[in-house]
Design a protein around this motif. Structure first.
Motif, PDB file in Angstrom:
ATOM      1  N   LEU A   1       0.852  -1.191   0.000  1.00 38.73           N
ATOM      2  CA  LEU A   1       0.000   0.000   0.000  1.00 38.73           C
ATOM      3  C   LEU A   1       0.884   1.236   0.000  1.00 38.73           C
ATOM      4  CD1 LEU A   1      -2.881   1.290   0.393  1.00 38.73           C
ATOM      5  CD2 LEU A   1      -2.411   1.199   2.850  1.00 38.73           C
ATOM      6  N   VAL A   2       0.720   2.103  -0.999  1.00 43.49           N
ATOM      7  CA  VAL A   2       1.512   3.327  -1.100  1.00 43.49           C
ATOM      8  C   VAL A   2       0.622   4.512  -0.748  1.00 43.49           C
ATOM      9  CG1 VAL A   2       2.978   4.769  -2.549  1.00 43.49           C
ATOM     10  CG2 VAL A   2       2.942   2.293  -2.896  1.00 43.49           C
ATOM     11  N   LEU A   3       0.809   5.053   0.458  1.00 48.93           N
ATOM     12  CA  LEU A   3       0.064   6.241   0.872  1.00 48.93           C
ATOM     13  C   LEU A   3       0.682   7.475   0.219  1.00 48.93           C
ATOM     14  CD1 LEU A   3      -0.422   5.584   4.689  1.00 48.93           C
ATOM     15  CD2 LEU A   3      -2.002   5.105   2.815  1.00 48.93           C
ATOM     16  N   GLY A   4      -0.155   8.326  -0.347  1.00 42.67           N
ATOM     17  CA  GLY A   4       0.367   9.435  -1.139  1.00 42.67           C
ATOM     18  C   GLY A   4       0.762   8.954  -2.524  1.00 42.67           C
ATOM     19  N   GLY A   5       0.150   7.870  -2.966  1.00 40.95           N
ATOM     20  CA  GLY A   5       0.529   7.246  -4.232  1.00 40.95           C
ATOM     21  C   GLY A   5       0.172   8.041  -5.468  1.00 40.95           C
ATOM     22  N   THR A   6      -0.681   9.070  -5.326  1.00 37.16           N
ATOM     23  CA  THR A   6      -0.989   9.918  -6.476  1.00 37.16           C
ATOM     24  C   THR A   6      -0.097  11.153  -6.512  1.00 37.16           C
ATOM     25  OG1 THR A   6      -2.726  11.049  -5.220  1.00 37.16           O
ATOM     26  CG2 THR A   6      -3.392   9.158  -6.565  1.00 37.16           C
TER      27      THR A   6
ATOM     28  N   ASP B   1       5.657  -8.712 -10.157  1.00 41.92           N
ATOM     29  CA  ASP B   1       4.602  -9.546  -9.574  1.00 41.92           C
ATOM     30  C   ASP B   1       3.934  -8.922  -8.346  1.00 41.92           C
ATOM     31  OD1 ASP B   1       4.871 -11.610 -11.435  1.00 41.92           O
ATOM     32  OD2 ASP B   1       6.521 -12.509 -10.318  1.00 41.92           O
ATOM     33  N   LEU B   2       4.486  -7.844  -7.829  1.00 39.36           N
ATOM     34  CA  LEU B   2       3.896  -7.208  -6.651  1.00 39.36           C
ATOM     35  C   LEU B   2       2.497  -6.678  -6.954  1.00 39.36           C
ATOM     36  CD1 LEU B   2       6.729  -5.022  -5.056  1.00 39.36           C
ATOM     37  CD2 LEU B   2       5.723  -7.098  -4.116  1.00 39.36           C
ATOM     38  N   ARG B   3       1.637  -6.775  -5.957  1.00 37.78           N
ATOM     39  CA  ARG B   3       0.331  -6.125  -6.031  1.00 37.78           C
ATOM     40  C   ARG B   3       0.464  -4.760  -5.361  1.00 37.78           C
ATOM     41  NH1 ARG B   3      -3.430  -8.005  -9.302  1.00 37.78           N
ATOM     42  NH2 ARG B   3      -4.958  -6.998  -7.937  1.00 37.78           N
TER      43      ARG B   3
ATOM     44  N   ARG C   1      -9.395  10.631  -7.051  1.00 40.43           N
ATOM     45  CA  ARG C   1      -9.715   9.431  -7.833  1.00 40.43           C
ATOM     46  C   ARG C   1      -9.251   9.551  -9.283  1.00 40.43           C
ATOM     47  NH1 ARG C   1     -12.375   4.879  -7.390  1.00 40.43           N
ATOM     48  NH2 ARG C   1     -12.885   5.340  -5.207  1.00 40.43           N
ATOM     49  N   GLU C   2      -9.312  10.746  -9.851  1.00 42.57           N
ATOM     50  CA  GLU C   2      -8.877  10.936 -11.236  1.00 42.57           C
ATOM     51  C   GLU C   2      -7.381  10.657 -11.378  1.00 42.57           C
ATOM     52  OE1 GLU C   2      -8.799  14.422 -14.698  1.00 42.57           O
ATOM     53  OE2 GLU C   2      -9.916  14.734 -12.830  1.00 42.57           O
ATOM     54  N   LYS C   3      -6.579  11.201 -10.447  1.00 41.03           N
ATOM     55  CA  LYS C   3      -5.145  10.922 -10.475  1.00 41.03           C
ATOM     56  C   LYS C   3      -4.875   9.438 -10.212  1.00 41.03           C
ATOM     57  CE  LYS C   3      -3.311  15.447  -9.093  1.00 41.03           C
ATOM     58  NZ  LYS C   3      -2.513  16.160  -8.058  1.00 41.03           N
ATOM     59  N   GLY C   4      -5.693   8.848  -9.330  1.00 45.42           N
ATOM     60  CA  GLY C   4      -5.541   7.431  -9.044  1.00 45.42           C
ATOM     61  C   GLY C   4      -5.765   6.577 -10.274  1.00 45.42           C
ATOM     62  N   ALA C   5      -6.778   6.916 -11.053  1.00 43.10           N
ATOM     63  CA  ALA C   5      -7.062   6.164 -12.283  1.00 43.10           C
ATOM     64  C   ALA C   5      -5.901   6.277 -13.263  1.00 43.10           C
ATOM     65  CB  ALA C   5      -8.353   6.685 -12.916  1.00 43.10           C
ATOM     66  N   GLY C   6      -5.293   7.466 -13.304  1.00 46.12           N
ATOM     67  CA  GLY C   6      -4.137   7.648 -14.176  1.00 46.12           C
ATOM     68  C   GLY C   6      -2.962   6.780 -13.758  1.00 46.12           C
TER      69      GLY C   6
ATOM     70  N   GLY D   1      -0.694  -0.848 -14.584  1.00 45.02           N
ATOM     71  CA  GLY D   1      -1.171  -2.076 -15.194  1.00 45.02           C
ATOM     72  C   GLY D   1      -2.025  -2.940 -14.282  1.00 45.02           C
ATOM     73  N   LYS D   2      -2.166  -4.201 -14.671  1.00 47.12           N
ATOM     74  CA  LYS D   2      -3.159  -5.089 -14.072  1.00 47.12           C
ATOM     75  C   LYS D   2      -2.914  -5.428 -12.608  1.00 47.12           C
ATOM     76  CE  LYS D   2      -0.786  -9.219 -15.865  1.00 47.12           C
ATOM     77  NZ  LYS D   2      -0.356  -9.758 -14.563  1.00 47.12           N
ATOM     78  N   ASN D   3      -1.702  -5.303 -12.121  1.00 46.40           N
ATOM     79  CA  ASN D   3      -1.414  -5.647 -10.728  1.00 46.40           C
ATOM     80  C   ASN D   3      -1.601  -4.477  -9.773  1.00 46.40           C
ATOM     81  OD1 ASN D   3      -0.880  -8.292 -11.251  1.00 46.40           O
ATOM     82  ND2 ASN D   3       1.338  -8.093 -11.224  1.00 46.40           N
ATOM     83  N   ALA D   4      -2.278  -3.438 -10.218  1.00 47.95           N
ATOM     84  CA  ALA D   4      -2.460  -2.249  -9.385  1.00 47.95           C
ATOM     85  C   ALA D   4      -3.937  -1.946  -9.190  1.00 47.95           C
ATOM     86  CB  ALA D   4      -1.758  -1.051 -10.011  1.00 47.95           C
ATOM     87  N   GLU D   5      -4.241  -1.301  -8.069  1.00 55.31           N
ATOM     88  CA  GLU D   5      -5.603  -0.861  -7.794  1.00 55.31           C
ATOM     89  C   GLU D   5      -5.544   0.443  -7.004  1.00 55.31           C
ATOM     90  OE1 GLU D   5      -7.460  -3.205  -4.294  1.00 55.31           O
ATOM     91  OE2 GLU D   5      -6.078  -4.628  -5.278  1.00 55.31           O
ATOM     92  N   PHE D   6      -6.673   1.152  -6.987  1.00 57.60           N
ATOM     93  CA  PHE D   6      -6.723   2.436  -6.299  1.00 57.60           C
ATOM     94  C   PHE D   6      -7.648   2.354  -5.099  1.00 57.60           C
ATOM     95  CE2 PHE D   6      -8.799   6.630  -5.736  1.00 57.60           C
ATOM     96  CZ  PHE D   6      -7.685   7.352  -5.330  1.00 57.60           C
ATOM     97  N   SER D   7      -7.236   2.973  -4.006  1.00 59.72           N
ATOM     98  CA  SER D   7      -8.061   3.050  -2.802  1.00 59.72           C
ATOM     99  C   SER D   7      -8.173   4.510  -2.403  1.00 59.72           C
ATOM    100  CB  SER D   7      -7.423   2.228  -1.667  1.00 59.72           C
ATOM    101  OG  SER D   7      -8.174   2.353  -0.478  1.00 59.72           O
ATOM    102  N   GLU D   8      -9.390   5.012  -2.371  1.00 58.12           N
ATOM    103  CA  GLU D   8      -9.615   6.423  -2.052  1.00 58.12           C
ATOM    104  C   GLU D   8      -9.935   6.581  -0.567  1.00 58.12           C
ATOM    105  OE1 GLU D   8     -12.404  10.215  -3.463  1.00 58.12           O
ATOM    106  OE2 GLU D   8     -12.834   8.189  -4.169  1.00 58.12           O
ATOM    107  N   PHE D   9      -9.081   7.265   0.150  1.00 56.81           N
ATOM    108  CA  PHE D   9      -9.400   7.591   1.537  1.00 56.81           C
ATOM    109  C   PHE D   9      -8.469   8.665   2.059  1.00 56.81           C
ATOM    110  CE2 PHE D   9      -5.944   5.611   3.856  1.00 56.81           C
ATOM    111  CZ  PHE D   9      -5.494   4.593   3.013  1.00 56.81           C
ATOM    112  N   ASP D  10      -8.875   9.244   3.159  1.00 52.86           N
ATOM    113  CA  ASP D  10      -8.112  10.309   3.804  1.00 52.86           C
ATOM    114  C   ASP D  10      -7.209   9.691   4.861  1.00 52.86           C
ATOM    115  OD1 ASP D  10      -7.168  12.478   5.282  1.00 52.86           O
ATOM    116  OD2 ASP D  10      -9.050  13.599   5.069  1.00 52.86           O
ATOM    117  N   ILE D  11      -5.918  10.048   4.830  1.00 56.44           N
ATOM    118  CA  ILE D  11      -4.949   9.493   5.766  1.00 56.44           C
ATOM    119  C   ILE D  11      -5.313   9.806   7.214  1.00 56.44           C
ATOM    120  CG2 ILE D  11      -3.390  11.488   5.803  1.00 56.44           C
ATOM    121  CD1 ILE D  11      -1.064   9.530   5.746  1.00 56.44           C
ATOM    122  N   ASN D  12      -6.112  10.848   7.428  1.00 59.14           N
ATOM    123  CA  ASN D  12      -6.511  11.224   8.784  1.00 59.14           C
ATOM    124  C   ASN D  12      -7.718  10.443   9.293  1.00 59.14           C
ATOM    125  OD1 ASN D  12      -4.516  13.313   9.123  1.00 59.14           O
ATOM    126  ND2 ASN D  12      -5.704  14.536   7.669  1.00 59.14           N
TER     127      ASN D  12
END
Length: 420
Positions: free
Chosen positions: A34-39, A56-58, A66-71, A77-88
């Motif tokens: 999980l990469v926080l601040g990934g966008t 091979d990492l997920r 969310r728009e930056k996350g989709a980018g 690629g296929k081994n990635a996904e986006f999670s929208e939330f506030d770190i606080n």
């Protein structure tokens, strides 16, 4: 074998370093990171580097946009996904951490942050942790959770980016080899950093720079802790091929305290400089004419960032984003060795540097507890070689354990072919 390799490692261009694709142990092949601040610039760069070093990492990109996350997902690629939330949001943070093997905290700035919420949540979830913190107080606060991390058997590294991070490991290797070769006792360790403009890292590094200007500089002189004015003590340093000579100034950075205490070097300091030259003048003026309480106020600093960011971006287009680190070690008897790490693009290099730490943790090279990069419990000594090799992808100059004259662009000859 590792020590012999590290003593003589000298890379003058990216073409001379092969890209090491990671082969994780079988149980870690499908690890989830999980990469926080990934966008953001640093988190996004880290995610891209991870995907290249270990396909091979997920990878879960966490952010609020969310728009930056989709980018980012389209890029990864296929081994990635986006999670929208506030770190606080503590509940959503803990929920996300329960299903991952490692969290990379790249959601800075870390200056003037009063809690280590992500580290605490990682310990409760028994999830390995890595941050790219560059603030002394935050790093020391993170270390205060040592007992909790040990009890939960959670490995955690703080200050695991490029600088601090890779620079700490370079310093640890310089000290280790000096002691191994009986070339005298380490007496003086100096960190010199240069970044053109914001290094392509955007508003976060601009905010970090302003916040650091509000902190007194901690340095050590012959074992004595001293406090100095930020952005003072200018010296002109030769960073070698591809960078040349640059003016650098004192800043309060966590590697000064950590390497002094862990590596046992009595005199330690850190300096930083940027380009164009007038940015250095501007930062010096800020420390002289703005009250320190203004520079330590995160909300006021964010207002200043919004004001200056459009101008900075324009100038960044001309300044580029080259980055260089030079670490100098002086030992008793006058012996001096240095390490230099230079890259054309900080925005890429910081990603590979952070990814190198992430993979080291996933490969089991970090013991339970909260560690600085230079501690052998943080990064095992035998794992440093591969970590530095991964971090050095694309460097224009990477050398270790060399005399200064072998690296500098214009060394001084004292006669008879002898240089200093």
């Amino acid at each position: 074998m590792a020590s012999a390799y590290m003593r003589n490692w000298s890379s003058s261009s990216s073409s001379s370093i092969r890209l090491p694709t990671t082969t994780l142990q079988t149980e870690n092949l499908n690890s989830r990171v999980l990469v926080l601040g990934g966008t953001g610039r640093i988190g996004g760069s880290t995610a891209i580097a991870l995907s290249k070093l270990s396909p091979d990492l997920r990878i879960i990109i966490a952010g609020r946009n969310r728009e930056k996350g989709a980018g980012m997902i389209a890029t990864l690629g296929k081994n990635a996904e986006f999670s929208e939330f506030d770190i606080n949001d503590v509940k959503s943070l803990e929920s996300a951490l329960n299903d991952v093997d490692l969290v990379v905290h790249a959601a800075g700035p870390f200056q003037q942050t009063e809690n280590c919420r992500v580290l605490e949540a990682a310990i409760r979830a028994k999830t390995a942790y890595l941050d790219v913190c560059d603030d002394t107080n935050y790093a020391l606060h993170a270390k205060s959770f040592m007992n909790e991390a040990l009890a939960a058997k959670v490995p955690a590294i703080t200050t695991g980016g490029i600088y601090p991070g890779v620079s700490n490991v370079m310093a640890a290797e310089l000290v280790r080899v000096a002691k191994t070769e009986n070339k005298g006792e380490p007496e003086r360790l100096r960190f010199y950093y240069y970044t053109a403009g914001t290094g392509g890292a955007g508003p976060t590094i601009l905010a970090t720079s302003f916040l650091l200007l509000g902190e007194e500089v901690i340095a050590y002189n012959k074992g004595e802790k001293i406090k100095l004015r930020p952005y003072s003590g200018m010296v002109n340093i030769d960073f070698g091929k591809g960078i040349g000579k640059k003016d650098v100034y004192l800043l309060n950075l966590p590697e000064v305290t950590s390497t002094h205490e862990i590596l046992g070097v009595p005199t330690v300091s850190a300096r930083f400089g940027t380009a164009p030259f007038f940015w250095n003048w501007a930062m010096d003026a800020m420390t002289r004419f703005l009250p320190s309480e203004v520079l330590r106020d995160r909300s006021r600093v964010q207002d200043m960032v919004r004001l200056f960011d459009p101008v900075v971006r324009v100038i960044d287009g001309y300044a580029g984003e080259r980055v260089s680190m030079r670490v100098d070690l002086e030992c008793s008897g006058g012996r001096q060795t240095i390490g230099v790490f230079s890259h054309k693009r900080l925005s890429i290099s910081v990603g590979y540097s952070t990814a190198a730490f992430a993979l080291a943790v996933l490969e089991g090279n970090t013991q339970p507890g909260v560690w600085f990069p230079e501690e052998p419990e943080g990064i095992a000594i035998e794992a440093r070689e591969l970590l530095l090799e991964r971090a050095a992808q694309g460097t224009i100059n990477f050398v270790m354990h060399k005399a200064p004259w072998m690296v500098e662009t214009n060394p001084k000859e004292v006669g008879l072919g002898i240089y200093v």
